[in-house]
Scaffold this motif. Structure first.
Motif, mmCIF file in Angstrom:
data_model
loop_
_atom_site.group_PDB
_atom_site.id
_atom_site.type_symbol
_atom_site.label_atom_id
_atom_site.label_comp_id
_atom_site.label_asym_id
_atom_site.label_seq_id
_atom_site.Cartn_x
_atom_site.Cartn_y
_atom_site.Cartn_z
ATOM 1 N N GLY A 81 0.793 -1.228 0.000
ATOM 2 C CA GLY A 81 0.000 0.000 0.000
ATOM 3 C C GLY A 81 0.822 1.273 0.000
ATOM 4 N N LYS A 82 2.141 1.142 0.070
ATOM 5 C CA LYS A 82 3.018 2.319 0.061
ATOM 6 C C LYS A 82 3.402 2.667 -1.376
ATOM 7 N N SER A 83 3.731 3.930 -1.589
ATOM 8 C CA SER A 83 4.235 4.336 -2.906
ATOM 9 C C SER A 83 5.656 3.795 -3.066
ATOM 10 N N ALA A 84 6.132 3.762 -4.297
ATOM 11 C CA ALA A 84 7.492 3.286 -4.540
ATOM 12 C C ALA A 84 8.506 4.159 -3.801
ATOM 13 N N LEU A 139 13.078 -0.190 -7.343
ATOM 14 C CA LEU A 139 13.666 0.713 -8.334
ATOM 15 C C LEU A 139 12.936 0.602 -9.665
ATOM 16 N N GLU A 140 12.569 -0.610 -10.034
ATOM 17 C CA GLU A 140 11.801 -0.791 -11.281
ATOM 18 C C GLU A 140 10.436 -0.110 -11.170
ATOM 19 N N GLU A 141 9.849 -0.214 -9.991
ATOM 20 C CA GLU A 141 8.547 0.422 -9.762
ATOM 21 C C GLU A 141 8.675 1.953 -9.790
ATOM 22 N N LEU A 142 9.782 2.466 -9.300
ATOM 23 C CA LEU A 142 10.019 3.914 -9.287
ATOM 24 C C LEU A 142 10.138 4.490 -10.690
ATOM 25 N N ALA A 143 10.734 3.740 -11.588
ATOM 26 C CA ALA A 143 11.014 4.253 -12.933
ATOM 27 C C ALA A 143 10.614 3.230 -13.980
ATOM 28 N N PRO A 144 9.308 3.060 -14.173
ATOM 29 C CA PRO A 144 8.844 2.071 -15.160
ATOM 30 C C PRO A 144 9.429 2.362 -16.542
#
Length: 198
Positions: A81-84, A139-144
């Protein structure tokens, strides 16, 4: 008749592990001896051998205890439920807080792991891999799309974050929780902003 386990068995085992970690970090694994360890623990060599059958067993238990506890502490964070960005900050901060008081264990990882049998090395590297994979996923979630299946680039970015954390451990090991949290913010911001430029 089987020998009974003393009530303070676990406490003594932990004391032996902490003392051995200090000894191995200070003297180097090859130079440290069981005689030195017994002396520093204030017990007989025979008593040390009651707990461990040699230096290799000690080394593995030191590293397995340290890395499994570190892995559990980091990988069991409530990230759902947290943001990246929040996940990154939590992982970085928890890692730095977990490093506190673990200088000796951290120091002997590099020298120690390659000295162990392959099956034990794999166990220890598995703990490390779990933490690396967790951070890589964030990191992948942060910068798709930034890494676009480029595993080498993703690994380089992930290990660069751990490199910053290890720098802090090496040069600021006496830092208190507030200093660790401040540095966690710095690393999170550097990563968040830097990853966009990749």
């Amino acid at each position: 008749m089987a020998r009974t386990i003393a009530k303070d068995y676990d406490e003594k085992r932990v004391r032996i592990l902490k003392t051995a970690a200090s000894l191995f970090a200070r003297e180097g694994f090859a130079r440290a001896s069981m005689n030195q360890l017994a002396k520093e623990c204030g017990i007989s060599k025979a008593n040390v051998y009651h707990y461990y059958d040699g230096k290799d067993a000690l080394l593995f238990d030191i590293l397995a205890t340290y890395l499994s506890e570190l892995r559990d502490r980091v990988c069991d964070l409530p990230l759902e439920g947290k943001s990246a960005a929040e996940k990154l900050r939590m992982i970085v901060c928890e890692t730095l807080l977990a490093y506190e008081g673990m200088d000796n264990e951290h120091k002997i990882q590099t020298e120690g792991i390659p000295l162990l049998p392959p099956d034990q090395q794999e166990v220890l590297r598995g703990y490390q891999r779990d933490m690396v994979n967790l951070l890589a996923d964030v990191l992948e979630e942060l910068a798709p799309g930034v890494f676009a299946g480029d595993k080498r680039k993703l690994r380089a970015a992930t290990m660069s974050v751990f490199g910053m954390l290890n720098w802090f451990y090496m040069w600021n090991s006496a830092a208190n929780d507030a200093a660790r949290e401040d540095y966690a913010d710095l690393v999170a911001k550097l990563t968040l902003n830097g990853i966009k430029g990749l």
